[in-house]
Scaffold this motif. Structure first.
Motif, PDB file in Angstrom:
ATOM      1  N   ASN A  83       0.823  -1.214   0.000  1.00 40.04           N
ATOM      2  CA  ASN A  83       0.000   0.000   0.000  1.00 40.04           C
ATOM      3  C   ASN A  83       0.852   1.256   0.000  1.00 40.04           C
ATOM      4  O   ASN A  83       0.551   2.238  -0.698  1.00 40.04           O
ATOM      5  N   SER A  84       1.945   1.269   0.796  1.00 38.70           N
ATOM      6  CA  SER A  84       2.787   2.461   0.880  1.00 38.70           C
ATOM      7  C   SER A  84       3.499   2.728  -0.444  1.00 38.70           C
ATOM      8  O   SER A  84       3.603   3.871  -0.895  1.00 38.70           O
ATOM      9  N   ILE A  85       3.977   1.637  -1.071  1.00 39.24           N
ATOM     10  CA  ILE A  85       4.654   1.802  -2.366  1.00 39.24           C
ATOM     11  C   ILE A  85       3.679   2.350  -3.406  1.00 39.24           C
ATOM     12  O   ILE A  85       4.018   3.243  -4.200  1.00 39.24           O
ATOM     13  N   SER A  86       2.454   1.818  -3.428  1.00 38.74           N
ATOM     14  CA  SER A  86       1.448   2.300  -4.386  1.00 38.74           C
ATOM     15  C   SER A  86       1.123   3.760  -4.135  1.00 38.74           C
ATOM     16  O   SER A  86       0.994   4.559  -5.078  1.00 38.74           O
ATOM     17  N   GLN A  87       0.983   4.124  -2.845  1.00 37.87           N
ATOM     18  CA  GLN A  87       0.658   5.511  -2.511  1.00 37.87           C
ATOM     19  C   GLN A  87       1.796   6.454  -2.895  1.00 37.87           C
ATOM     20  O   GLN A  87       1.557   7.544  -3.454  1.00 37.87           O
ATOM     21  N   ILE A  88       3.037   6.049  -2.629  1.00 38.31           N
ATOM     22  CA  ILE A  88       4.193   6.886  -2.980  1.00 38.31           C
ATOM     23  C   ILE A  88       4.286   7.058  -4.498  1.00 38.31           C
ATOM     24  O   ILE A  88       4.520   8.164  -4.997  1.00 38.31           O
ATOM     25  N   ALA A  89       4.116   5.952  -5.227  1.00 38.90           N
ATOM     26  CA  ALA A  89       4.201   6.022  -6.695  1.00 38.90           C
ATOM     27  C   ALA A  89       3.122   6.937  -7.264  1.00 38.90           C
ATOM     28  O   ALA A  89       3.389   7.737  -8.177  1.00 38.90           O
ATOM     29  N   LEU A  90       1.904   6.848  -6.711  1.00 35.67           N
ATOM     30  CA  LEU A  90       0.809   7.696  -7.192  1.00 35.67           C
ATOM     31  C   LEU A  90       1.085   9.169  -6.906  1.00 35.67           C
ATOM     32  O   LEU A  90       0.878  10.043  -7.767  1.00 35.67           O
ATOM     33  N   LEU A  92       4.049  10.635  -6.401  1.00 39.13           N
ATOM     34  CA  LEU A  92       5.164  11.094  -7.235  1.00 39.13           C
ATOM     35  C   LEU A  92       4.721  11.313  -8.689  1.00 39.13           C
ATOM     36  O   LEU A  92       5.129  12.285  -9.331  1.00 39.13           O
ATOM     37  N   PHE A  93       3.863  10.406  -9.191  1.00 42.06           N
ATOM     38  CA  PHE A  93       3.374  10.556 -10.565  1.00 42.06           C
ATOM     39  C   PHE A  93       2.563  11.839 -10.719  1.00 42.06           C
ATOM     40  O   PHE A  93       2.720  12.580 -11.705  1.00 42.06           O
ATOM     41  N   GLN A  94       1.686  12.119  -9.752  1.00 42.01           N
ATOM     42  CA  GLN A  94       0.873  13.330  -9.808  1.00 42.01           C
ATOM     43  C   GLN A  94       1.735  14.586  -9.747  1.00 42.01           C
ATOM     44  O   GLN A  94       1.507  15.552 -10.491  1.00 42.01           O
ATOM     45  N   GLU A  95       2.736  14.576  -8.845  1.00 38.51           N
ATOM     46  CA  GLU A  95       3.599  15.750  -8.714  1.00 38.51           C
ATOM     47  C   GLU A  95       4.452  15.970  -9.967  1.00 38.51           C
ATOM     48  O   GLU A  95       4.628  17.112 -10.426  1.00 38.51           O
ATOM     49  N   LEU A  96       4.979  14.879 -10.545  1.00 40.42           N
ATOM     50  CA  LEU A  96       5.763  15.004 -11.778  1.00 40.42           C
ATOM     51  C   LEU A  96       4.892  15.448 -12.951  1.00 40.42           C
ATOM     52  O   LEU A  96       5.331  16.218 -13.813  1.00 40.42           O
ATOM     53  N   LEU A  97       3.653  14.949 -12.966  1.00 40.47           N
ATOM     54  CA  LEU A  97       2.731  15.352 -14.029  1.00 40.47           C
ATOM     55  C   LEU A  97       2.436  16.847 -13.937  1.00 40.47           C
ATOM     56  O   LEU A  97       2.441  17.550 -14.966  1.00 40.47           O
ATOM     57  N   MET A  98       2.198  17.349 -12.739  1.00 42.72           N
ATOM     58  CA  MET A  98       1.959  18.784 -12.557  1.00 42.72           C
ATOM     59  C   MET A  98       3.207  19.584 -12.900  1.00 42.72           C
ATOM     60  O   MET A  98       3.119  20.705 -13.413  1.00 42.72           O
ATOM     61  N   LEU A  99       4.381  19.001 -12.634  1.00 43.31           N
ATOM     62  CA  LEU A  99       5.640  19.687 -12.932  1.00 43.31           C
ATOM     63  C   LEU A  99       5.863  19.811 -14.445  1.00 43.31           C
ATOM     64  O   LEU A  99       6.296  20.859 -14.947  1.00 43.31           O
ATOM     65  N   LEU A 100       5.543  18.734 -15.175  1.00 46.14           N
ATOM     66  CA  LEU A 100       5.828  18.702 -16.611  1.00 46.14           C
ATOM     67  C   LEU A 100       4.647  19.155 -17.471  1.00 46.14           C
ATOM     68  O   LEU A 100       4.807  19.313 -18.686  1.00 46.14           O
ATOM     69  N   ALA A 101       3.471  19.341 -16.869  1.00 43.58           N
ATOM     70  CA  ALA A 101       2.279  19.687 -17.642  1.00 43.58           C
ATOM     71  C   ALA A 101       2.452  20.954 -18.491  1.00 43.58           C
ATOM     72  O   ALA A 101       2.090  20.964 -19.679  1.00 43.58           O
ATOM     73  N   PRO A 102       3.007  22.057 -17.936  1.00 43.11           N
ATOM     74  CA  PRO A 102       3.175  23.260 -18.771  1.00 43.11           C
ATOM     75  C   PRO A 102       4.053  23.022 -20.000  1.00 43.11           C
ATOM     76  O   PRO A 102       3.758  23.525 -21.090  1.00 43.11           O
ATOM     77  N   VAL A 103       5.116  22.229 -19.813  1.00 41.55           N
ATOM     78  CA  VAL A 103       6.017  21.941 -20.939  1.00 41.55           C
ATOM     79  C   VAL A 103       5.310  21.098 -21.990  1.00 41.55           C
ATOM     80  O   VAL A 103       5.407  21.355 -23.197  1.00 41.55           O
ATOM     81  N   MET A 104       4.565  20.090 -21.552  1.00 42.52           N
ATOM     82  CA  MET A 104       3.859  19.211 -22.481  1.00 42.52           C
ATOM     83  C   MET A 104       2.772  19.972 -23.249  1.00 42.52           C
ATOM     84  O   MET A 104       2.602  19.788 -24.464  1.00 42.52           O
ATOM     85  N   ILE A 105       2.053  20.831 -22.545  1.00 40.55           N
ATOM     86  CA  ILE A 105       1.003  21.634 -23.200  1.00 40.55           C
ATOM     87  C   ILE A 105       1.624  22.592 -24.209  1.00 40.55           C
ATOM     88  O   ILE A 105       1.106  22.783 -25.312  1.00 40.55           O
ATOM     89  N   ALA A 106       2.744  23.212 -23.819  1.00 38.88           N
ATOM     90  CA  ALA A 106       3.429  24.134 -24.742  1.00 38.88           C
ATOM     91  C   ALA A 106       3.883  23.414 -26.004  1.00 38.88           C
ATOM     92  O   ALA A 106       3.746  23.932 -27.114  1.00 38.88           O
ATOM     93  N   ALA A 107       4.422  22.187 -25.847  1.00 40.07           N
ATOM     94  CA  ALA A 107       4.861  21.416 -27.013  1.00 40.07           C
ATOM     95  C   ALA A 107       3.683  21.070 -27.914  1.00 40.07           C
ATOM     96  O   ALA A 107       3.772  21.165 -29.144  1.00 40.07           O
ATOM     97  N   LEU A 108       2.556  20.706 -27.309  1.00 39.14           N
ATOM     98  CA  LEU A 108       1.357  20.369 -28.091  1.00 39.14           C
ATOM     99  C   LEU A 108       0.834  21.582 -28.849  1.00 39.14           C
ATOM    100  O   LEU A 108       0.517  21.497 -30.043  1.00 39.14           O
ATOM    101  N   VAL A 109       0.771  22.724 -28.165  1.00 39.52           N
ATOM    102  CA  VAL A 109       0.290  23.959 -28.816  1.00 39.52           C
ATOM    103  C   VAL A 109       1.225  24.357 -29.958  1.00 39.52           C
ATOM    104  O   VAL A 109       0.779  24.753 -31.040  1.00 39.52           O
ATOM    105  N   GLY A 110       2.532  24.256 -29.724  1.00 39.99           N
ATOM    106  CA  GLY A 110       3.500  24.595 -30.782  1.00 39.99           C
ATOM    107  C   GLY A 110       3.345  23.715 -32.003  1.00 39.99           C
ATOM    108  O   GLY A 110       3.376  24.200 -33.141  1.00 39.99           O
ATOM    109  N   ALA A 111       3.150  22.405 -31.773  1.00 44.55           N
ATOM    110  CA  ALA A 111       2.997  21.476 -32.899  1.00 44.55           C
ATOM    111  C   ALA A 111       1.714  21.756 -33.678  1.00 44.55           C
ATOM    112  O   ALA A 111       1.714  21.786 -34.909  1.00 44.55           O
TER     113      ALA A 111
END
Length: 361
Positions: A83-90, A92-111
C-alpha cells in the motif's frame, strides 16, 4: 517524318509542365500530400517549450527540489508495504505530471500551431492506411540515392553547422560561469545550468526557425513540382468532370444563376413592364439605335415575375396590366429578341401611353 512528328507531339503533351488544377490539389490533399516542413514544426515546439521554461523555470526548479526533499525526508522513512509503495508512486506521478504539464502543453500547442499555419485544418484517414509499396527495397534504395536525399543531407549538415555554432558561441561567452560552478552551492549551480540551458534552447530554436523558413519554401517548390500536370492530364480531367452528372448540374445551375442576375440588372433600363398581373411579367425596351422594334429585357412567371415587378417599382419603371399581351409575349418572345410583328400595335399603344405619362412627370 509524319510518324516522328506525332511522337514529338505525344512527348510534349505528356510532359508535366502545367500547374496543378484545383481538383488535382484537392485530390492530393485528401491523400495527406501538402507542402509542409518538419523543421518548422520542430522549431515551433522547441520555442514554445523554452519560452515556458524561461518564465516558469524557477518555479519548476523549486518544485523539483521539493519532490527531492520529500523523497529523502518522508518517503525513505516509511515502512515498505504494498500500500505504501502504491501511494508513494501515485503521489510522485501526480507531482511530476503537474511539474511537466506546462512543458507538455506548450509542445502540443506549438505542434498544432505550426501544422495549422502550414496546411490549415486537415483530417486525412487515407494517409493512415498501410501501403505495402513502401516496403519495396528497390523503391527504398531509389529514395536513399535520390536527389531529394542529397538535398536532405545538405540541409542536415547546414543545420548541424549553424546550430552547433550557436551552441558553441553561447557556451564560450558563459565559459567563466561554467568554470566557476565548483565554487558555488549546489542550488545555485542548478539555477545557473538551467539558465544557460534555456538560453541555449531559445537561441538554437531561433536558428532552427530561421532555417526552417527556407526549408518550407523549398518544400513548397518541391511539392508544386511533384503535382505538376501535363496538357493531356488536364484534358482528361476536364473530360471526366464534364461527364460527372453532379458537376454538370452544378455548372447548369451556376449558368442559370448568372443569367438570372444579368436579366434582373437590365430591368431598371426597361421602358415598361407588362404584367398578367400576378403570374407573368415582361420588361420591354425600345431603342431605335439597337433594334427596329421593341425587344425583351426580362421575363418570368410567378416568383421571378414578382421579383421583376419589385425591381421595376424600386426604379420607377411604369407597369401596365395586359393579360393576353403578357401571356403572348412570354410564350413567343425570348430575352434579347425583338417582339413578334403581331404584337407591334398593342406594344406601340402601351409605349405611347408610357411616354405621355413620363412627360407629365
Amino acid at each position: 517524318m509524319q510518324f516522328h512528328y506525332s511522337l514529338d507531339l505525344q512527348f510534349f503533351a505528356g510532359e508535366k509542365t502545367e500547374k496543378a488544377t484545383p481538383k488535382k490539389r484537392q485530390d492530393v490533399r485528401k491523400k495527406g500530400q501538402t507542402a509542409k516542413s518538419q523543421d518548422l514544426i520542430t522549431a515551433f515546439i522547441l520555442l514554445a517549450v523554452f519560452f515556458v521554461l524561461l518564465f516558469t523555470g524557477p518555479k519548476m526548479l523549486d518544485q523539483f527540489f521539493t519532490i527531492f526533499h520529500q523523497t529523502f525526508e518522508v518517503y525513505m522513512h516509511q515502512d515498505v508495504t504494498v500500500n505504501s509503495i502504491s501511494q508513494i508512486a501515485l503521489e510522485l506521478f501526480q507531482e511530476l505530471l503537474m511539474l511537466l504539464a506546462p512543458v507538455m502543453i506548450a509542445a502540443l500547442v506549438g505542434a498544432v500551431l505550426a501544422n495549422y499555419l502550414q496546411v490549415g485544418f486537415m483530417f486525412t484517414p487515407e494517409s493512415l492506411k498501410v501501403k505495402l509499396e513502401k516496403l519495396d527495397p528497390i523503391k527504398g534504395a531509389k529514395r536513399i540515392f535520390s536527389i531529394r536525399a542529397i538535398v536532405e543531407l545538405l540541409k542536415s549538415l547546414l543545420k548541424v553547422s549553424i546550430i552547433g555554432g550557436i551552441v558553441f558561441a553561447i557556451l564560450w561567452f558563459n565559459m567563466n560561469d561554467l568554470l566557476g560552478l565548483m565554487n558555488i552551492a549546489i542550488g545555485s549551480s542548478f539555477a545557473l545550468i538551467a539558465s544557460i540551458t534555456v538560453k541555449l534552447g531559445l537561441f538554437a530554436s531561433g536558428g532552427l526557425l530561421f532555417l526552417s523558413l527556407f526549408d518550407y519554401l523549398y518544400q513548397k517548390y518541391d511539392f508544386e513540382k511533384s503535382i505538376r500536370m501535363s496538357k493531356q492530364d488536364i484534358k482528361e480531367e476536364n473530360k471526366s468532370m464534364e461527364g460527372d452528372p453532379l458537376i454538370r448540374s452544378r455548372i447548369r445551375q451556376r449558368q442559370r444563376e448568372m443569367a438570372m442576375r444579368r436579366m434582373m440588372q437590365e430591368v431598371p433600363n426597361a421602358d415598361v413592364v407588362i404584367t398578367n398581373p400576378t403570374h407573368y411579367a415582361i420588361a420591354l425596351k425600345y431603342d431605335e439605335n439597337k433594334m427596329d422594334a421593341p425587344y425583351v429585357l426580362a421575363k418570368g412567371v410567378d416568383f421571378i415575375a414578382q421579383k421583376i415587378k419589385l425591381i421595376a417599382k424600386e426604379h420607377d419603371v411604369i407597369m401596365v396590366e395586359n393579360r393576353p399581351l403578357a401571356r403572348g409575349l412570354y410564350d413567343q418572345a425570348e430575352i434579347g429578341d425583338a417582339i413578334p410583328e403581331e404584337f407591334f400595335k398593342a406594344v406601340a399603344e402601351i409605349l405611347a401611353y408610357v411616354y405621355r405619362v413620363q412627360k407629365k412627370i
